[in-house]
Design an enzyme around this catalytic site. Structure first.
Site, PDB file in Angstrom:
ATOM      1  N   ASP A 139       0.866  -1.175   0.000  1.00 39.29           N
ATOM      2  CA  ASP A 139       0.000   0.000   0.000  1.00 39.29           C
ATOM      3  C   ASP A 139       0.906   1.231   0.000  1.00 39.29           C
ATOM      4  O   ASP A 139       2.139   1.117  -0.141  1.00 39.29           O
ATOM      5  CB  ASP A 139      -1.005  -0.031   1.170  1.00 39.29           C
ATOM      6  N   CYS A 194       3.285  -3.149   4.036  1.00 38.30           N
ATOM      7  CA  CYS A 194       2.416  -2.027   4.418  1.00 38.30           C
ATOM      8  C   CYS A 194       3.089  -1.310   5.574  1.00 38.30           C
ATOM      9  O   CYS A 194       4.304  -1.479   5.793  1.00 38.30           O
ATOM     10  CB  CYS A 194       0.997  -2.479   4.728  1.00 38.30           C
ATOM     11  N   GLY A 195       2.344  -0.499   6.311  1.00 36.73           N
ATOM     12  CA  GLY A 195       2.994   0.254   7.386  1.00 36.73           C
ATOM     13  C   GLY A 195       3.618  -0.663   8.411  1.00 36.73           C
ATOM     14  O   GLY A 195       4.788  -0.514   8.783  1.00 36.73           O
ATOM     15  N   THR A 196       2.834  -1.615   8.877  1.00 39.25           N
ATOM     16  CA  THR A 196       3.327  -2.563   9.884  1.00 39.25           C
ATOM     17  C   THR A 196       3.558  -3.971   9.335  1.00 39.25           C
ATOM     18  O   THR A 196       4.297  -4.758   9.934  1.00 39.25           O
ATOM     19  CB  THR A 196       2.283  -2.706  11.007  1.00 39.25           C
ATOM     20  N   HIS A 228       8.986 -23.928  10.252  1.00 38.62           N
ATOM     21  CA  HIS A 228       7.921 -24.494  11.081  1.00 38.62           C
ATOM     22  C   HIS A 228       6.530 -24.339  10.467  1.00 38.62           C
ATOM     23  O   HIS A 228       5.688 -25.217  10.641  1.00 38.62           O
ATOM     24  CB  HIS A 228       7.899 -23.820  12.462  1.00 38.62           C
ATOM     25  N   ASN A 229       6.284 -23.211   9.820  1.00 29.55           N
ATOM     26  CA  ASN A 229       4.914 -22.885   9.383  1.00 29.55           C
ATOM     27  C   ASN A 229       4.701 -23.020   7.877  1.00 29.55           C
ATOM     28  O   ASN A 229       3.578 -22.855   7.407  1.00 29.55           O
ATOM     29  CB  ASN A 229       4.543 -21.457   9.811  1.00 29.55           C
ATOM     30  N   ARG A 275       7.340   0.927   7.617  1.00 26.07           N
ATOM     31  CA  ARG A 275       7.479   2.105   8.478  1.00 26.07           C
ATOM     32  C   ARG A 275       8.313   1.867   9.729  1.00 26.07           C
ATOM     33  O   ARG A 275       8.875   2.798  10.281  1.00 26.07           O
ATOM     34  CB  ARG A 275       6.090   2.610   8.903  1.00 26.07           C
ATOM     35  N   ARG A 299       1.001 -30.329  11.780  1.00 31.80           N
ATOM     36  CA  ARG A 299       0.522 -29.062  12.344  1.00 31.80           C
ATOM     37  C   ARG A 299       0.079 -28.121  11.223  1.00 31.80           C
ATOM     38  O   ARG A 299      -0.965 -27.464  11.321  1.00 31.80           O
ATOM     39  CB  ARG A 299       1.608 -28.414  13.197  1.00 31.80           C
TER      40      ARG A 299
END
Ligand code: RB5
Length: 144
Positions: A8, A65-67, A98-99, A109, A136
């Protein structure tokens, strides 16, 4: 390796720099926008990038994005996507091992460019660990 990228307005600047960095590393980058700092809505870009990954048009997705948080929340709504919001290279390694994350979201930012480059290096060069993580991750996908 094909990478779909999106951002964004808050992630646009780092998306451009990270895109050039990935191209220099030999990756093929599909830039899904945005293409300026004009204010936009991050879910639109999370959707486009995630759908490209889910459809197999890209091996991985990178969202800025920002975060990174909103991008991750939105990307994880798309079936087939395991998006991780990553702020350190160590978390990038674990998100892959792991994921089996297939989308990484980063902060334009609050995390500096060099750290985000290191995050992408690690994320895109780390294999899924399999083994005990296999069932998992299967259980995550059964939640869809
Ligand atoms: C945009 O202001 C900001 O909310 C967005 O970039 C992101 O940080 C959302 O999670």
């Amino acid at each position: 390796m094909n990478i779909a990228m999106g951002a964004d307005h808050a992630g646009f600047e780092q998306k451009e720099l990270l895109k050039n960095y990935l191209i220099e590393q030999g990756f093929t980058v599909h830039d899904k926008g945005c293409f300026s700092e004009e204010r936009v809505d991050y879910p639109d870009f999370a959707k486009t990038v995630s759908e490209a990954v889910a459809a197999g048009e890209a091996d991985f997705g990178v969202l800025v994005c920002g975060t990174g948080i909103g991008m991750a929340i939105a990307a994880n709504k798309v079936d087939g996507i395991r998006a991780a919001n990553v702020i350190t290279p160590e978390f990038a390694q674990l998100a892959r091992e792991h994921n089996n994350a297939n989308v990484v979201t980063v902060s334009g930012r609050f995390v500096d460019l060099e750290t985000n480059k290191a995050i992408l290096d690690t994320f895109l060069n780390t294999e899924f660990g399999g083994g005990r993580h296999e069932c998992r991750v299967s259980k995550i996908m059964e939640l869809e």
